[in-house]
Enzyme design. Structure first.
Site, PDB file in Angstrom:
ATOM      1  N   CYS A 156       0.840  -1.194   0.000  1.00  0.00           N
ATOM      2  CA  CYS A 156       0.000   0.000   0.000  1.00  0.00           C
ATOM      3  C   CYS A 156       0.881   1.252   0.000  1.00  0.00           C
ATOM      4  O   CYS A 156       1.496   1.584   1.017  1.00  0.00           O
ATOM      5  CB  CYS A 156      -0.905  -0.012   1.237  1.00  0.00           C
ATOM      6  SG  CYS A 156      -1.845   1.514   1.430  1.00  0.00           S
ATOM      7  N   CYS A 186      -0.274   4.079   2.341  1.00  0.00           N
ATOM      8  CA  CYS A 186       0.005   3.816   3.755  1.00  0.00           C
ATOM      9  C   CYS A 186       1.489   3.982   4.078  1.00  0.00           C
ATOM     10  O   CYS A 186       1.837   4.504   5.132  1.00  0.00           O
ATOM     11  CB  CYS A 186      -0.401   2.387   4.136  1.00  0.00           C
ATOM     12  SG  CYS A 186      -1.950   1.831   3.444  1.00  0.00           S
ATOM     13  N   ASP A 187       2.367   3.527   3.197  1.00  0.00           N
ATOM     14  CA  ASP A 187       3.774   3.357   3.578  1.00  0.00           C
ATOM     15  C   ASP A 187       4.770   4.235   2.820  1.00  0.00           C
ATOM     16  O   ASP A 187       5.970   4.192   3.121  1.00  0.00           O
ATOM     17  CB  ASP A 187       4.184   1.882   3.376  1.00  0.00           C
ATOM     18  CG  ASP A 187       3.400   0.955   4.288  1.00  0.00           C
ATOM     19  OD1 ASP A 187       2.912   1.438   5.329  1.00  0.00           O
ATOM     20  OD2 ASP A 187       3.278  -0.232   3.976  1.00  0.00           O
TER      21      ASP A 187
END
Ligand SMILES: Cc1cc2nc3c(=O)[nH]c(=O)nc-3n(C[C@H](O)[C@H](O)[C@H](O)COP(=O)(O)OP(=O)(O)OC[C@H]3O[C@@H](n4cnc5c(N)ncnc54)[C@H](O)[C@@H]3O)c2cc1C
Length: 319
Positions: A136, A139-140
């Site tokens: 993701c 997200c990261d």
């Protein structure tokens, strides 16, 4: 553990399918509960930007997902944040749902648990998951500011996420199994227009190694079969995998049929082979897994669930 609570309709998952089912069920005056294990919005909440939902030319995935659940709540649906661990079909035709915070019973259940990223299967993938291997970008990505990232995949998600990462990482190396991308040309052109994006075509990632964090990565040239290893200082790069998604079907494997593509088999009303059990969204066996099709499934499932309750009210007790 709380005493068992009873509803007319229980929806598992607050992604686009579950939230839309919640809107339709609540507006049909069904006493409705949506149970979500994590953040509202499901997969779309991890997408930086959504530009193909009708009527909304551009919106962040997180905002679209939240708005859908807020809409369901404003229509009257209740929301519980819990993990559903099991669904049991009771002798009286109703369903019991066991969660980590309590039990719930309803005559109809709409399972909208969506899909989850499919691992690629290279050596070291599990070991370095969350320590250099991610699924993701939204997200990261921030962990890789100013670092190199390898983005594995040639489809829509890989291109979209590669583009997003190109604004954060020092450089993005797309690793594409075939000699071309699967994504539409417009999306690929936009990605490749970025100065810091390059492509390894006809290449597979076969191994990632390191002591504590990732330190080296081994590729295979799919045309020649040759393998080669690139070594970097530990933690100086990341791998983002976009190899498709697998439907999350664990809750219904005993109650519904599973198609060869891993999705749940439903009829056109989203009904499974178990009366009163519906599945909607990416959990289903279907060709196009998108927000708009998930929302459509949710609406159909809730409408069919309402009709089922009306027809079966003589045999089902919702009290
Ligand atoms: C990076 C990315 C970008 C995308 N971009 C687009 C795009 O631009 N346009 C588009 O149309 N589509 C896009 N998609 C696809 C879209 O997000 C999905 O098709 C859609 O979210 C499917 O909705 P769903 O409700 O079926 O499932 P999901 O969105 O997967 O939601 C399922 C929900 O169920 C919950 N859940 C699962 N198991 C349980 C359990 N046991 N108990 C409680 N809750 C549970 C999950 O936490 C999750 O919130 C993208 C997907 C990704 C990953």
């Amino acid at each position: 553990m709380d005493a068992c609570k009873t509803y007319d309709a229980i929806i598992v998952g607050a992604g686009p399918a579950g939230s839309t089912a919640g809107i339709y069920a609540a507006r049909a005056s069904l006493h409705t509960l949506i149970i979500e294990q994590g953040m509202p919005g499901g997969q779309i909440a991890t997408s930086d930007m959504v530009d193909n939902y009708p009527g909304i030319p551009s919106i962040s995935g997180a905002e679209l997902g939240s708005k859908m659940l807020e809409h369901a709540e404003s229509a009257g649906a209740e929301v519980a944040y819990a993990m559903v661990n099991a669904i049991t079909h009771l002798d009286d035709g109703r369903f019991s749902l066991e969660t980590d915070t309590g039990s719930y019973v309803a005559p109809v259940v709409i399972v909208a648990t969506g899909a989850t990223p499919r691992p690629l299967g290279f050596a070291g993938e599990n070991e370095f998951r969350g320590r250099g291997v991610s699924y993701c970008a939204t997200c990261d990505a921030m962990f890789y500011r100013g670092k190199r990232v390898f983005v594995v995949g040639g489809g829509n998600s890989a291109c979209e996420e590669g583009l997003f990462l190109s604004h954060v990482a020092s450089d993005v190396v797309m690793v594409v199994r075939r000699d071309e991308f699967r994504a539409p040309k417009g999306r690929v052109d936009k990605l490749l227009a970025r100065d810091n994006v390059s492509v390894k075509y006809s290449t597979s990632l076969v191994e990632a190694t390191g002591e504590r964090l990732l330190g080296s990565v081994t590729f295979r040239d799919n045309k020649t079969g040759d393998q080669y290893t690139e070594t970097y200082s530990e933690g100086s790069f990341g791998i983002f995998v976009f190899a498709g998604n697998d439907p999350v079907t664990e809750l219904v494997t005993q109650l519904a049929d599973i198609a060869p593509d891993g999705g749940v088999v439903t009829d056109e009303n989203m009904a499974t082979r178990t009366p009163g059990l519906y599945c909607a969204g990416d959990i289903r066996s279907k060709r196009l897994r998108q927000v708009v099709t998930a929302a459509s499934d949710g609406a159909i499932a809730a409408s069919a669930a309402y009709a089922y309750i009306q027809e079966a009210s003589d045999v089902l007790s919702t009290n």
